[in-house]
Design a protein around this motif. Structure first.
Motif, PDB file in Angstrom:
ATOM      1  N   ALA A 125      -8.018   8.138  33.187  1.00 18.26           N
ATOM      2  CA  ALA A 125      -8.735   8.472  34.423  1.00 18.26           C
ATOM      3  C   ALA A 125      -9.671   7.352  34.844  1.00 18.26           C
ATOM      4  O   ALA A 125      -9.864   7.104  36.049  1.00 18.26           O
ATOM      5  N   THR A 126     -10.256   6.666  33.876  1.00 21.80           N
ATOM      6  CA  THR A 126     -11.123   5.520  34.181  1.00 21.80           C
ATOM      7  C   THR A 126     -10.310   4.398  34.810  1.00 21.80           C
ATOM      8  O   THR A 126     -10.737   3.784  35.803  1.00 21.80           O
ATOM      9  N   GLY A 127      -9.143   4.127  34.252  1.00 24.95           N
ATOM     10  CA  GLY A 127      -8.282   3.106  34.838  1.00 24.95           C
ATOM     11  C   GLY A 127      -7.851   3.449  36.253  1.00 24.95           C
ATOM     12  O   GLY A 127      -7.797   2.575  37.135  1.00 24.95           O
ATOM     13  N   ILE A 128      -7.554   4.713  36.490  1.00 24.10           N
ATOM     14  CA  ILE A 128      -7.173   5.167  37.833  1.00 24.10           C
ATOM     15  C   ILE A 128      -8.323   4.954  38.813  1.00 24.10           C
ATOM     16  O   ILE A 128      -8.131   4.472  39.939  1.00 24.10           O
ATOM     17  N   ALA A 129      -9.537   5.328  38.391  1.00 24.03           N
ATOM     18  CA  ALA A 129     -10.704   5.161  39.264  1.00 24.03           C
ATOM     19  C   ALA A 129     -10.988   3.693  39.544  1.00 24.03           C
ATOM     20  O   ALA A 129     -11.348   3.312  40.670  1.00 24.03           O
ATOM     21  N   ALA A 161     -17.062   2.056  29.553  1.00 25.43           N
ATOM     22  CA  ALA A 161     -16.418   1.240  30.579  1.00 25.43           C
ATOM     23  C   ALA A 161     -16.634   1.823  31.975  1.00 25.43           C
ATOM     24  O   ALA A 161     -16.922   1.095  32.929  1.00 25.43           O
ATOM     25  N   ALA A 162     -16.520   3.147  32.099  1.00 26.52           N
ATOM     26  CA  ALA A 162     -16.685   3.789  33.410  1.00 26.52           C
ATOM     27  C   ALA A 162     -18.078   3.565  33.967  1.00 26.52           C
ATOM     28  O   ALA A 162     -18.258   3.328  35.174  1.00 26.52           O
ATOM     29  N   ALA A 163     -19.081   3.648  33.101  1.00 24.64           N
ATOM     30  CA  ALA A 163     -20.458   3.397  33.549  1.00 24.64           C
ATOM     31  C   ALA A 163     -20.655   1.927  33.904  1.00 24.64           C
ATOM     32  O   ALA A 163     -21.321   1.595  34.899  1.00 24.64           O
ATOM     33  N   GLY A 202     -24.852   6.276  30.504  1.00 21.47           N
ATOM     34  CA  GLY A 202     -24.934   5.847  31.896  1.00 21.47           C
ATOM     35  C   GLY A 202     -24.271   6.751  32.905  1.00 21.47           C
ATOM     36  O   GLY A 202     -23.979   6.332  34.030  1.00 21.47           O
ATOM     37  N   TRP A 203     -24.049   8.011  32.527  1.00 18.47           N
ATOM     38  CA  TRP A 203     -23.393   8.953  33.421  1.00 18.47           C
ATOM     39  C   TRP A 203     -24.400   9.884  34.078  1.00 18.47           C
ATOM     40  O   TRP A 203     -25.455  10.186  33.516  1.00 18.47           O
ATOM     41  N   ASN A 204     -24.048  10.355  35.266  1.00 22.04           N
ATOM     42  CA  ASN A 204     -24.764  11.435  35.924  1.00 22.04           C
ATOM     43  C   ASN A 204     -24.235  12.743  35.333  1.00 22.04           C
ATOM     44  O   ASN A 204     -23.056  13.053  35.463  1.00 22.04           O
ATOM     45  N   ILE A 226     -22.999  10.799  44.551  1.00 25.76           N
ATOM     46  CA  ILE A 226     -23.517   9.796  43.621  1.00 25.76           C
ATOM     47  C   ILE A 226     -22.913   8.432  43.961  1.00 25.76           C
ATOM     48  O   ILE A 226     -21.702   8.309  44.142  1.00 25.76           O
ATOM     49  N   GLN A 227     -23.745   7.411  44.016  1.00 22.68           N
ATOM     50  CA  GLN A 227     -23.305   6.107  44.499  1.00 22.68           C
ATOM     51  C   GLN A 227     -23.056   5.062  43.416  1.00 22.68           C
ATOM     52  O   GLN A 227     -22.312   4.107  43.643  1.00 22.68           O
ATOM     53  N   ASP A 228     -23.666   5.203  42.236  1.00 18.16           N
ATOM     54  CA  ASP A 228     -23.657   4.068  41.317  1.00 18.16           C
ATOM     55  C   ASP A 228     -23.219   4.394  39.892  1.00 18.16           C
ATOM     56  O   ASP A 228     -23.366   3.568  38.989  1.00 18.16           O
ATOM     57  N   LYS A 229     -22.668   5.579  39.666  1.00 20.96           N
ATOM     58  CA  LYS A 229     -22.262   5.930  38.305  1.00 20.96           C
ATOM     59  C   LYS A 229     -21.255   7.077  38.329  1.00 20.96           C
ATOM     60  O   LYS A 229     -21.182   7.833  39.316  1.00 20.96           O
ATOM     61  N   PRO A 230     -20.475   7.229  37.264  1.00 25.98           N
ATOM     62  CA  PRO A 230     -19.581   8.379  37.172  1.00 25.98           C
ATOM     63  C   PRO A 230     -20.364   9.649  36.859  1.00 25.98           C
ATOM     64  O   PRO A 230     -21.511   9.583  36.416  1.00 25.98           O
ATOM     65  N   THR A 231     -19.721  10.777  37.086  1.00 18.59           N
ATOM     66  CA  THR A 231     -20.360  12.082  36.851  1.00 18.59           C
ATOM     67  C   THR A 231     -19.614  12.859  35.781  1.00 18.59           C
ATOM     68  O   THR A 231     -18.380  12.867  35.747  1.00 18.59           O
TER      69      THR A 231
END
Length: 284
Positions: A125-129, A161-163, A202-204, A226-231
């Motif tokens: 899912a991170t790669g997809i995003a 990585a996502a963060a 680093g996640w919301n 949210i603009q700057d991090k994954p949730t």
């Protein structure tokens, strides 16, 4: 919002009846976790995600990865109900030659990836995003994980990585039912404090009642702002939700209801549907 919530609750009750019937018919399946994630899947597929049933590979669709792939029964029922494949095919679940096996199978329309080796879904899912960001696309990536799965190190590599890449188009959900195949998650491998850990990565983090549709709708909507991090939605759930004798019972991780148990479960869910119908009519 209340009327939408009632309609989604009705749909979730219907999906629960379908999955129980399917598991009973096949003699196999992961009952408890499928019941605990039904409200989450219903909210995503019937209200939140952007999809085209007639074009499952639409380039701008939102993507969903079921990382806890063993709880696929609810997803099969949702996809059939949405029209990705005929509902009649549910009768073939776990039978010889079927496409509807015990984990997601990307030969079935609506499935992005074969999953079920726990700990891999969030990386996908991170790669997809990240691909969406690189391609300047606005589709979103959703990933549902189990709480026992949080013991896998690959989950935390993907979280880091996502963060790092500030993937605000990624939403992960933990089905926090506190039970896994061999008992309590905290007895098998303690994962708490989950909210603090994900925040530190680093996640919301949004704690939510995973069976409260209004809370789920609000949480998914908040994630889009949210603009700057994954949730991460930390969804507190009940294993076996909706079936009195299965709720919070570890043995129902992959237990199959017999004829009498199936009928009791169907009766309980039908009573819930009738109650929800009455509430909906009062509001209309």
């Amino acid at each position: 919002m209340k009327q939408v919530s009632l309609q989604l609750q009705l749909k979730a009750a219907h999906i629960r009846k379908q999955l129980l019937t399917m598991i009973h018919s096949s003699g196999a399946g992961h009952t408890g976790g499928s019941l605990s994630n039904t409200d989450i899947l219903t909210t995503l597929y019937y209200h939140v995600m952007r999809l085209d049933v007639n074009n499952p590979k639409w380039a701008d669709r939102d993507r969903f990865i079921l990382s806890k792939g063993h709880s696929v029964e609810s997803l099969w029922c949702v996809l059939a109900d949405k029209g990705f494949f005929p509902e009649e095919e549910l009768k073939t679940f776990s039978k010889f030659g079927t496409r509807l096996i015990g984990h997601p199978n990307n030969k079935v329309p609506g499935i992005e990836m074969n999953t079920g080796a726990l700990g891999h879904g969030l990386a996908i899912a991170t790669g997809i995003a990240l691909a969406a960001k690189l391609d300047k696309k606005d589709y979103r990536s959703y990933c549902l994980m189990g709480d026992g799965e949080q013991a896998e190190g690959s989950v935390w590599e993907a979280a880091m990585a996502a963060a790092h890449y500030k993937l605000n188009n990624l939403v992960a959900i933990i089905d926090r039912n506190r039970l896994q195949i061999s008992g309590s998650t905290e007895d098998v491998m303690s994962v708490e404090p989950l909210a603090d850990k994900w925040t530190a990565f680093g996640w919301n983090v949004i704690p939510v009642d995973g069976h409260n549709i209004e809370q789920l709708l609000a949480a998914f909507a908040a994630a889009e702002q949210i603009q700057d991090k994954p949730t991460l939605l930390l969804a507190n759930t009940v294993k076996g939700k909706g079936v009195s004798f299965a709720e919070n019972v570890a043995a129902w991780h992959h237990k199959v209801p017999d004829e009498q148990q199936l009928q009791q479960a169907i009766d309980e869910l039908t009573a819930l549907e009738q109650k929800l119908h009455t509430e909906s009519q009062v509001m209309s």
